[in-house]
Design an enzyme around this catalytic site. Structure first.
Site, PDB file in Angstrom:
ATOM      1  N   GLU A 183       0.822  -1.217   0.000  1.00 37.74           N
ATOM      2  CA  GLU A 183       0.000   0.000   0.000  1.00 37.74           C
ATOM      3  C   GLU A 183       0.859   1.272   0.000  1.00 37.74           C
ATOM      4  O   GLU A 183       0.528   2.250   0.662  1.00 37.74           O
ATOM      5  CB  GLU A 183      -0.961  -0.006   1.188  1.00 37.74           C
ATOM      6  CG  GLU A 183      -1.966  -1.147   1.139  1.00 37.74           C
ATOM      7  CD  GLU A 183      -3.000  -1.088   2.242  1.00 37.74           C
ATOM      8  OE1 GLU A 183      -2.749  -0.458   3.283  1.00 37.74           O
ATOM      9  OE2 GLU A 183      -4.091  -1.675   2.062  1.00 37.74           O
ATOM     10  N   GLU A 256      -7.058  -7.647  -1.039  1.00 32.65           N
ATOM     11  CA  GLU A 256      -7.730  -7.498   0.249  1.00 32.65           C
ATOM     12  C   GLU A 256      -9.204  -7.156   0.048  1.00 32.65           C
ATOM     13  O   GLU A 256      -9.550  -6.015  -0.249  1.00 32.65           O
ATOM     14  CB  GLU A 256      -7.064  -6.418   1.116  1.00 32.65           C
ATOM     15  CG  GLU A 256      -5.683  -6.792   1.615  1.00 32.65           C
ATOM     16  CD  GLU A 256      -5.126  -5.789   2.618  1.00 32.65           C
ATOM     17  OE1 GLU A 256      -5.914  -4.953   3.131  1.00 32.65           O
ATOM     18  OE2 GLU A 256      -3.913  -5.836   2.885  1.00 32.65           O
TER      19      GLU A 256
END
Length: 846
Positions: A183, A256
Site C-alpha cells: 500500500e 484485500e
C-alpha cells in the site's frame, strides 16, 4: 433439478481446483488469470496470519479454509516478530513461518507470501522493528541507504529461508505469488523523488531474486513492470488494472477484500453482512476478476503487545468467516462456501471464455461467458430495490443489491442475497469442576502491589538498567519496543518556606503525546489520565494536571507513561513521537486567585528513564519467578498498579477457551508466563451509532452495522489451548487503573443455537461445534415461515411434518443435511403446492 446439476458440476470443479501438483511448476500470468503449468486458474484465497494464532490452531484453520472453498492462503511476513532485536531472530512457536507454509502445502493449497516487509495490518509499528528507528540516518520507506540495507537484509533472509525449504512453486512448493512493499501508493507522494526511486528499487530487489513467480504491489497504480498492481477495498469490481497499471498485460487481482473491520479501544464492534461480502465477490468475478483474497479469513488475536494503531484491540476478529477463536462465523463462512462452489463450476468460462456484457437497464446487468459451445452467466441487480430481469424471454427475480450465478445461463444455483447457510448463535459457558457440572469453577485470587521504582538521593536507581538525561526522551527510542511501560523519575528539591510557594495549592502538569499517563509523588499515587480515540494521531496528546503535595527537601516524582501500540500507518510515521514530551511543570496557585501563578519547569531536571514493569523484571507473571513477593490471600481491589494471580484447571473438551475480564480496568494478562495481550474492559463504546437492523443493501463502510454500544469494547480474551497445561494453569493480571478480579471467569466458547431460513432446491447443513450434538429442534417449518432467529412462526403455508423430518435427520447428531424441496416434506397442504418458492426455517440447540 437445479441442485442436482450444481452438485455434479461443483464436485468436479472442486476436485480439480483444490489439487496441487507436488512437482515444480511454472507460474505466469496474462490479462485473464494467473497461469500455473499452462492452465489459467481461478484463485480464491483467504488471509490467515500465523502470529495471530498458534501452531495448535493452524491445521484446523487451514482445513476449515479448504472446506470453505479456498484454494490459497495468504499471509503477511512480520519483520518485528522475527527480528525483535537487531540480528536476533525468532522463527519458533507461532512465528514458525516455514511450518505454517508447509501446513498449507499439506492441505493441497497454494500460498501467497506478502513479504512487505511493511505490513500495516493494524500491527505494532506496521511490522517494523522499533530498533530500526535508532539506526543512524534512518528514514523509513524512501530512498534511504540505512533503511534499504535493513529491508534488503530481512527480505533476503525470508526469500532464502523459503528457498532452502523448497517452498516456491518453481521448487514444487505452494508459494505462487509474493509481494514487495505494501500500500505504498497511498503515501508515495509524501516522499517526493525519494519515494519514486525507492519504489523502483523495491521492484529491482524483488526481480533480482529470480524466483520464477510473479510479484505483486497492492494499491500501487504506478507499479514498475513486471510488478502487478492489485486492489485493496470493500469493493474492487469497478477497479480496472489496465487503467492503473504501468504493466498492462496483467490479471485483475483483489488482494484485500475486507470481510469486516478492526476494533479500537472505545469503539463499537463492526460487522459486514454475508450477503454484501458475497455480492462484492460475485460482482468482482462478473467484471473480469480472476483472483481475490479475503482480508481476513481468520483474523485471530493480537497477542502480547503486537496490536498497533495505536489503540487497536487485542481481538482482531475482523468479523471474518472464521472467528477469532477458530469457530466458523456462520452464516458468513457457509454462504461464501456456497458461492465458491458456484464460481468453481463456472471456472473455465470465467478465465477462458468470450465475455459479453448486456445492460438490462435500471442497474441490472447480464454477463455471458461462452466457452467450447457452452455458456455461464452472471445476473446482477446493483439497485437497492428488488427487480425482475428478463433474459432471453425468461424472467429472473433478483433481490436488490444481489448477483445470481448460473453455470448454464438457465438454472440459478446461487444468489448472493439468498442465504442458505445456518446462523450460529455463540455462547460462553463457565468451566466446571469435573464432578460439579452445575457449579462454575471459582477462582481464588492473590494480589501484590507493583513496586514503584524510586531513585536514591544521588538521583539514580539502586539496581537495574536505566537511561539518564537532562531532558525527556522519546518513549519508543528508550524502550526499543520491549515494553509498553516507561517510568520517568526525578528528584525535585522543594523549599516550602519560599514565599512564592507558601499558602498555595501545587499542581503537577505534564504534556504528553499519550495515550496514558500515571503519576506518583513520594510513593503516593496522584492520578491517571488517558486520551479518547477520535481516529487521528493528533488526538492522543493531552495535558495531564493533578494537585500534589510536596515535602520540604527531596521529592521523588515518578511518571509512568504507557503506550497502547505504536502507529502502523501513514507517511513518515517513524518520525511521530511517543509518550511524554514536556513541558513538565510544577504550578503554584493562590487559593483565591489573587496572585499570579508560579511556574517551575522541571523538564530539564535529571530524568531517569526505566523501561518495563518491576514485576515483569522479577517474573511475577511466570510459573517460577526469581523473587517471591508477599502475595495477599485477600486480594486488594480497585487499586491501581496491582498484580493478581490465580490457578485454574484445564477446561475439558475442545471448545475454544477465553477469560472474561469483566470488572477489571486496564492492563496485561499472562497464561503460564505467555502474554495473551492487553486488556481494557473499562474502555466502553459510545451509546450511539449501533444498528438495530443491518441492511445488506447499499455500500458497506466501517461505521455500518455496528454492535456493542455502551458495552466494553473487549470483554473476552482468547487463551489458546496449546498454551495450557493438562493440569494446573496460572493466570496473572497486571492492573493499571484498578479493578475487581472476583468477577473474572474462565469460559469456553461454542455454538449454543443454530438457525436457518434456507431456500428451496438447496441443501441445508446444520452443525454444532466442539463435538456437541444437536439436542433439541425448537422450531421447523417448510413453506413460507415468518420471523427471524429466535422468533420464527409458521406462515400461511406450513408442512405439518416439518418438525418430524428435521428431528429424524438432525436430533442427537453433530451435523446433518436436509434437502430443501417439496419432495422432502409430504404433508404440505395441497393449496400451497403452487407457491413459487418455498423455504425451510429451523431453530435448534446444541
Amino acid at each position: 433439478m437445479a441442485s442436482s446439476y450444481f452438485a455434479i458440476v461443483s464436485g468436479l470443479s472442486l476436485a480439480i481446483v483444490l489439487s496441487l501438483v507436488s512437482q515444480s511448476f511454472a507460474v505466469m500470468y496474462d490479462d485473464r488469470a494467473i497461469i500455473i503449468n499452462g492452465d489459467r486458474k481461478l484463485i480464491i484465497s483467504g488471509s490467515i496470519h500465523y502470529p495471530r494464532s498458534t501452531p495448535g490452531m493452524w491445521p484446523k484453520l487451514i482445513k476449515q479454509a479448504k472446506l470453505g472453498g479456498l484454494n490459497a492462503i495468504e499471509t503477511y511476513v512480520f519483520w518485528n516478530a522475527h527480528e525483535p532485536q537487531y540480528r536476533q531472530y525468532d522463527f519458533t512457536g507461532n512465528h514458525d513461518l516455514v511450518k505454517f507454509i508447509k501446513m498449507i502445502q499439506d492441505e493441497g493449497l497454494y500460498a501467497i507470501l506478502r513479504i512487505g516487509p511493511y505490513v500495516c495490518a493494524e500491527w505494532n509499528y506496521g511490522g517494523f522493528p522499533v530498533w530500526l528507528s535508532s539506526l543512524p540516518g534512518m528514514h523509513f520507506r524512501t530512498n534511504n541507504p540505512s533503511f534499504m540495507n535493513e529491508m534488503k537484509n530481512f527480505t533476503t533472509l525470508i526469500v532464502e529461508m523459503m528457498k532452502d525449504n523448497s517452498l516456491f512453486a518453481t521448487q514444487g512448493g505452494p508459494i505462487i505469488l509474493a509481494q514487495i512493499e505494501n500500500e505504498y501508493g497511498q503515501v508515495e507522494n509524501s516522499y517526493g523523488e525519494g519515494g519514486k526511486e525507492y519504489l523502483q528499487w523495491c521492484a529491482n530487489l524483488a526481480q533480482g531474486f529470480n524466483l520464477g513467480i510473479p510479484w505483486i504491489m497492492c494499491k500501487q497504480s504506478d507499479a514498475p513492470a513486471p510488478m502487478i498492481a492489485t486492489c485493496n477495498d470493500w469493493y474492487c469490481d469497478q477497479w480496472d488494472p489496465k487503467n492503473s497499471n504501468v504493466n498492462k498485460n496483467v490479471p485483475k487481482i483483489w488482494t484485500e477484500n475486507w470481510t469486516g473491520w478492526f476494533k479500537h479501544w472505545g469503539g463499537r464492534t463492526p460487522h459486514r453482512t454475508a450477503e454484501d461480502t458475497a455480492f462484492a465477490v460475485a460482482r468482482f468475478f462478473q467484471l473480469n476478476g480472476t483472483m481475490q483474497n479475503y482480508y481476513m479469513y481468520h483474523g485471530g488475536t493480537n497477542f502480547g503487545e503486537t496490536g498497533g494503531g495505536p489503540y487497536i484491540t487485542t481481538s482482531y476478529d475482523y468479523d471474518a468467516p472464521i472467528d477469532e477463536y477458530g469457530n466458523l462465523n456462520q452464516p458468513k463462512w457457509g454462504h461464501l462456501k456456497n458461492l465458491h462452489e458456484a464460481l468453481y463450476s463456472m471456472k473455465d468460462h470465467i478465465v477462458y471464455g468470450d465475455k459479453t456484457d448486456i445492460d438490462c437497464g435500471q442497474n441490472k446487468w447480464a454477463t455471458i461467458f461462452s466457452y467450447q459451445g457452452k455458456r455461464s452467466c452472471f445476473f446482477s441487480n446493483i439497485d437497492y430495490n428488488d427487480q425482475t430481469l428478463t433474459f432471453e424471454g425468461a424472467d429472473l427475480f433478483l433481490p436488490g443489491w444481489s448477483v445470481s450465478l448460473s453455470p448454464d445461463c438457465f438454472h440459478e444455483v446461487y444468489n448472493t442475497a439468498k442465504v442458505n447457510a445456518q446462523t450460529s448463535v455463540m455462547v460462553n459457558r463457565p468451566i466446571h469442576p469435573v464432578d460439579e457440572d452445575d457449579t462454575p469453577y471459582k477462582l481464588e485470587w492473590q494480589s501484590t502491589p507493583e513496586q514503584i521504582v524510586h531513585i536514591n538521593r544521588n538521583g539514580n536507581l539502586d539496581s537495574g538498567a536505566f537511561v539518564a538525561s537532562n531532558a525527556v526522551l522519546d518513549q519508543k527510542t528508550v524502550t526499543n519496543g520491549t515494553s509498553d511501560y516507561l517510568y520517568l523519575l526525578t528528584l525535585y528539591f522543594h523549599n516550602s518556606s519560599d514565599p512564592q510557594w507558601v499558602n498555595k495549592d501545587i499542581f503537577l502538569q505534564v504534556r504528553t503525546n499519550g495515550p496514558i499517563i500515571h503519576a506518583f509523588v513520594n510513593k503516593r499515587f496522584v492520578g491517571s489520565q488517558y486520551s479518547d480515540y477520535h481516529g487521528h494521531l493528533d488526538d492522543y496528546g493531552f495535558q495531564f494536571e493533578r494537585e500534589i503535595r510536596l515535602v520540604n527537601g527531596a521529592n521523588r516524582i515518578v511518571l509512568a507513561s504507557v503506550s497502547v501500540g505504536l502507529p502502523n500507518y501513514g507517511p513518515n510515521f517513524d518520525y511521530w513521537g511517543c509518550g511524554i514530551v514536556g513541558p513538565i511543570q510544577l504550578i503554584a496557585r493562590s487559593r483565591n486567585g489573587s496572585e499570579p501563578e508560579v511556574i517551575k519547569d522541571i523538564s530539564t531536571n535529571r530524568w531517569i528513564h526505566k523501561t518495563g514493569l518491576h514485576g515483569v523484571d522479577l517474573e511475577y507473571h511466570k510459573l517460577l519467578h526469581r523473587y517471591s513477593p508477599s502475595w495477599s490471600a485477600i486480594p486488594q481491589i480497585d487499586r491501581p498498579f496491582t498484580w493478581y494471580k490465580t490457578n485454574f484447571l484445564y477446561p475439558h473438551g475442545t471448545d475454544p477457551v477465553v477469560v472474561d475480564l469483566n470488572g477489571m480496568g486496564k492492563g496485561v494478562a499472562w497464561i503460564n508466563g505467555i502474554n495473551i495481550g492487553r486488556y481494557w474492559p473499562k474502555n466502553v463504546a459510545s451509546e450511539e451509532g449501533c444498528s438495530i437492523f443491518c441492511d445488506y443493501k447499499n455500500k458497506y463502510d466501517s461505521g455500518k452495522c455496528s454492535t456493542g454500544c455502551g458495552q466494553p469494547t473487549q470483554r473476552y480474551y482468547h487463551i489458546p489451548r496449546d498454551w495450557l497445561r493438562p493440569d494446573n494453569n496460572l493466570l496473572v493480571l497486571f492492573e493499571e487503573f484498578g479493578g475487581n478480579p472476583q468477577n473474572v471467569q474462565i469460559q469456553t466458547v461454542t455454538v449454543g443455537k443454530v438457525c436457518a431460513n434456507a431456500y428451496e432446491w438447496n441443501k441445508l447443513e446444520l452443525a454444532c461445534a466442539g463435538g456437541h450434538n444437536i439436542t433439541k429442534i425448537n422450531f421447523a417449518s417448510f413453506g413460507n415461515p415468518q420471523g427471524k432467529c429466535g422468533d420464527y412462526s409458521p406462515g400461511r403455508c406450513h408442512a405439518i411434518d416439518s418438525l418430524d423430518v428435521v428431528q429424524k435427520a438432525c436430533l442427537n447428531q453433530r451435523n446433518c443435511t436436509i434437502d430443501v424441496n417439496i419432495n422432502s416434506f409430504a404433508l404440505l397442504p395441497p393449496e400451497c403446492r403452487q407457491i413459487f418458492s418455498y423455504r425451510l426455517a429451523v431453530e435448534a440447540f446444541c
